[in-house]
Design a protein around this motif. Structure first.
Motif, PDB file in Angstrom:
ATOM      1  N   GLY A  39       0.805  -1.211   0.000  1.00  0.00           N
ATOM      2  CA  GLY A  39       0.000   0.000   0.000  1.00  0.00           C
ATOM      3  C   GLY A  39       0.840   1.263   0.000  1.00  0.00           C
ATOM      4  O   GLY A  39       2.019   1.252   0.373  1.00  0.00           O
ATOM      5  N   TRP A  40       0.215   2.355  -0.420  1.00  0.00           N
ATOM      6  CA  TRP A  40       0.946   3.625  -0.509  1.00  0.00           C
ATOM      7  C   TRP A  40       1.398   4.124   0.855  1.00  0.00           C
ATOM      8  O   TRP A  40       2.395   4.851   0.967  1.00  0.00           O
ATOM      9  CB  TRP A  40       0.076   4.680  -1.194  1.00  0.00           C
ATOM     10  N   GLN A  41       0.702   3.720   1.924  1.00  0.00           N
ATOM     11  CA  GLN A  41       1.065   4.201   3.264  1.00  0.00           C
ATOM     12  C   GLN A  41       2.443   3.706   3.696  1.00  0.00           C
ATOM     13  O   GLN A  41       3.098   4.324   4.538  1.00  0.00           O
ATOM     14  CB  GLN A  41       0.022   3.743   4.290  1.00  0.00           C
ATOM     15  N   ALA A  42       2.886   2.581   3.121  1.00  0.00           N
ATOM     16  CA  ALA A  42       4.178   2.007   3.512  1.00  0.00           C
ATOM     17  C   ALA A  42       5.357   2.671   2.806  1.00  0.00           C
ATOM     18  O   ALA A  42       6.506   2.511   3.231  1.00  0.00           O
ATOM     19  CB  ALA A  42       4.189   0.509   3.197  1.00  0.00           C
ATOM     20  N   LEU A  43       5.092   3.422   1.749  1.00  0.00           N
ATOM     21  CA  LEU A  43       6.181   3.940   0.924  1.00  0.00           C
ATOM     22  C   LEU A  43       7.112   4.911   1.655  1.00  0.00           C
ATOM     23  O   LEU A  43       8.332   4.830   1.475  1.00  0.00           O
ATOM     24  CB  LEU A  43       5.613   4.589  -0.340  1.00  0.00           C
ATOM     25  N   PRO A  44       6.605   5.851   2.477  1.00  0.00           N
ATOM     26  CA  PRO A  44       7.537   6.763   3.159  1.00  0.00           C
ATOM     27  C   PRO A  44       8.555   6.040   4.036  1.00  0.00           C
ATOM     28  O   PRO A  44       9.757   6.355   3.992  1.00  0.00           O
ATOM     29  CB  PRO A  44       6.610   7.655   3.993  1.00  0.00           C
ATOM     30  N   ILE A  45       8.104   5.059   4.830  1.00  0.00           N
ATOM     31  CA  ILE A  45       9.042   4.367   5.708  1.00  0.00           C
ATOM     32  C   ILE A  45       9.991   3.480   4.904  1.00  0.00           C
ATOM     33  O   ILE A  45      11.174   3.335   5.249  1.00  0.00           O
ATOM     34  CB  ILE A  45       8.282   3.543   6.776  1.00  0.00           C
ATOM     35  N   VAL A  46       9.502   2.912   3.795  1.00  0.00           N
ATOM     36  CA  VAL A  46      10.370   2.100   2.929  1.00  0.00           C
ATOM     37  C   VAL A  46      11.469   2.972   2.327  1.00  0.00           C
ATOM     38  O   VAL A  46      12.647   2.592   2.314  1.00  0.00           O
ATOM     39  CB  VAL A  46       9.543   1.417   1.817  1.00  0.00           C
ATOM     40  N   LEU A  47      11.099   4.136   1.830  1.00  0.00           N
ATOM     41  CA  LEU A  47      12.091   5.039   1.243  1.00  0.00           C
ATOM     42  C   LEU A  47      13.077   5.529   2.285  1.00  0.00           C
ATOM     43  O   LEU A  47      14.282   5.636   2.017  1.00  0.00           O
ATOM     44  CB  LEU A  47      11.383   6.224   0.586  1.00  0.00           C
ATOM     45  N   LEU A  48      12.580   5.834   3.485  1.00  0.00           N
ATOM     46  CA  LEU A  48      13.468   6.306   4.548  1.00  0.00           C
ATOM     47  C   LEU A  48      14.475   5.226   4.929  1.00  0.00           C
ATOM     48  O   LEU A  48      15.690   5.481   5.004  1.00  0.00           O
ATOM     49  CB  LEU A  48      12.647   6.726   5.768  1.00  0.00           C
ATOM     50  N   MET A  49      13.985   4.005   5.174  1.00  0.00           N
ATOM     51  CA  MET A  49      14.881   2.924   5.582  1.00  0.00           C
ATOM     52  C   MET A  49      15.876   2.562   4.485  1.00  0.00           C
ATOM     53  O   MET A  49      17.069   2.347   4.759  1.00  0.00           O
ATOM     54  CB  MET A  49      14.067   1.688   5.980  1.00  0.00           C
ATOM     55  N   SER A  50      15.417   2.494   3.247  1.00  0.00           N
ATOM     56  CA  SER A  50      16.316   2.114   2.149  1.00  0.00           C
ATOM     57  C   SER A  50      17.374   3.182   1.919  1.00  0.00           C
ATOM     58  O   SER A  50      18.541   2.863   1.655  1.00  0.00           O
ATOM     59  CB  SER A  50      15.522   1.863   0.871  1.00  0.00           C
ATOM     60  N   SER A  51      16.996   4.444   2.034  1.00  0.00           N
ATOM     61  CA  SER A  51      17.958   5.531   1.845  1.00  0.00           C
ATOM     62  C   SER A  51      19.007   5.528   2.951  1.00  0.00           C
ATOM     63  O   SER A  51      20.207   5.693   2.685  1.00  0.00           O
ATOM     64  CB  SER A  51      17.231   6.875   1.816  1.00  0.00           C
ATOM     65  N   LEU A  52      18.560   5.312   4.188  1.00  0.00           N
ATOM     66  CA  LEU A  52      19.508   5.264   5.307  1.00  0.00           C
ATOM     67  C   LEU A  52      20.450   4.075   5.171  1.00  0.00           C
ATOM     68  O   LEU A  52      21.666   4.207   5.361  1.00  0.00           O
ATOM     69  CB  LEU A  52      18.748   5.181   6.632  1.00  0.00           C
ATOM     70  N   ALA A  53      19.892   2.904   4.824  1.00  0.00           N
ATOM     71  CA  ALA A  53      20.729   1.713   4.671  1.00  0.00           C
ATOM     72  C   ALA A  53      21.745   1.900   3.548  1.00  0.00           C
ATOM     73  O   ALA A  53      22.933   1.568   3.699  1.00  0.00           O
ATOM     74  CB  ALA A  53      19.854   0.490   4.390  1.00  0.00           C
ATOM     75  N   GLY A  54      21.292   2.434   2.414  1.00  0.00           N
ATOM     76  CA  GLY A  54      22.204   2.663   1.298  1.00  0.00           C
ATOM     77  C   GLY A  54      23.297   3.649   1.649  1.00  0.00           C
ATOM     78  O   GLY A  54      24.466   3.457   1.288  1.00  0.00           O
ATOM     79  N   ALA A  55      22.927   4.726   2.385  1.00  0.00           N
ATOM     80  CA  ALA A  55      23.918   5.734   2.763  1.00  0.00           C
ATOM     81  C   ALA A  55      24.946   5.167   3.734  1.00  0.00           C
ATOM     82  O   ALA A  55      26.160   5.397   3.586  1.00  0.00           O
ATOM     83  CB  ALA A  55      23.215   6.940   3.385  1.00  0.00           C
ATOM     84  N   VAL A  56      24.474   4.402   4.713  1.00  0.00           N
ATOM     85  CA  VAL A  56      25.386   3.843   5.718  1.00  0.00           C
ATOM     86  C   VAL A  56      26.328   2.820   5.085  1.00  0.00           C
ATOM     87  O   VAL A  56      27.555   2.875   5.275  1.00  0.00           O
ATOM     88  CB  VAL A  56      24.582   3.195   6.867  1.00  0.00           C
TER      89      VAL A  56
END
Length: 293
Positions: free
Chosen positions: A228-245
């Motif tokens: 669902g669209w509601q999950a997208l913000p947290i998915v983007l946040l977690m993936s961006s943080l993981a990729g950056a780290v």
């Protein structure tokens, strides 16, 4: 089946883990061969466009089932009893039985990951109609993430069927075949694709460079369709943080050169799977840390 699981949970978890190991062995085949199949298809398409002949012998044609698996170093055929998930790797001490060349740790790692994540999925969702679909989602994410990590390609052959499956099972939302209803799934798929599409083009306009591939758009669309669209913000946040780290750590240790692209798909897949099994917990923890509740 639900009664059996309740009465014999240890037995059921062991059965799920063993099946996960078998699926993991197949995923290794997909990870190795699907990129080769894609390259052969691209060459054939390019030759057709250029009006050039393409000579493809039967012996060189690669599918998921043909030719037989061989050692990548000495090309010796791998015997069936040397292909038992994890067990064969341990008995062979991580070496080819013919030439003693080291076997990549990827093989047991993918098999074990496939089994462990399958057990977690079953533990979270139990024996429900959605569980089988959640396992397909999980295993396809593993294969997609590994292929992207190795080749920086996310195959349509994996993502598009998974996208359509997510949309179709949403029709059974009221019967526990999906986590989201059809409207939420459709908006999630469209939002997932468009968000990264916009980021891609804004980044290109500002820097003149391509920051990600179109496969990333499709992968986030898949996650939106399933969660669902509601999950997208947290998915983007977690993936961006993981990729950056991870990207920062790899640059600091010299494993990744500055300016060299790193695939984003594995982090999207990881974040999508974590949201699948623990979305409420992650969302609640984030809300508490951000002072939103």
């Amino acid at each position: 089946m639900q009664t059996l699981f309740a009465q014999q949970p240890v037995f059921c978890y062991i059965a799920v883990a063993l099946f996960g190991l078998i699926v993991g062995s197949f995923l290794n085949v997909v990870i190795l061969r699907l990129p080769r199949m894609m390259q052969a298809e691209w060459r054939a398409s390019a030759a057709e466009i250029l009006n050039q002949p393409v000579a493809v012998s039967a012996s060189s044609r690669v599918t998921l089932s043909q030719p037989r698996s061989t050692c990548g170093h000495c090309q010796a055929p791998i015997k069936p009893w040397h292909n038992i998930p994890v067990v064969s790797f341990l008995l062979l001490r991580g070496q080819c039985a013919n030439c003693a060349h080291p076997i990549s740790l990827q093989y047991p790692a993918v098999e074990i990951t496939s089994a462990v994540l399958a057990v977690i999925v079953v533990a979270v969702f139990g024996m429900t109609p959605f569980t089988g679909f959640a396992l397909i989602f999980t295993w396809t994410l593993i294969a997609s993430a590994m292929i992207d990590w190795q080749t920086q390609f996310l195959p349509d052959a994996l993502l598009l069927p998974l996208l359509w499956l997510g949309l179709l099972i949403s029709l059974g939302y009221e019967h526990n075949f999906s986590l989201v209803d059809p409207g939420t799934a459709i908006i999630g798929a469209a939002s997932g694709y468009l968000v990264l599409w916009l980021v891609f083009h804004l980044f290109r306009l500002v820097t003149g460079k391509h920051g990600m591939g179109y496969g990333d758009f499709k992968l986030l669309a898949v996650i939106g369709a399933w969660l669902g669209w509601q999950a997208l913000p947290i998915v983007l946040l977690m993936s961006s943080l993981a990729g950056a780290v991870v990207g920062g750590a790899l640059m600091l240790t010299g494993f990744l050169e500055r300016g060299k692209p790193m695939p984003f798909g594995p982090w999207l897949a990881l974040a999508g799977w974590l949201t699948l099994v623990a979305g409420d917990t992650i969302g609640g923890a984030y809300s508490s840390l951000a002072g939103l509740r």
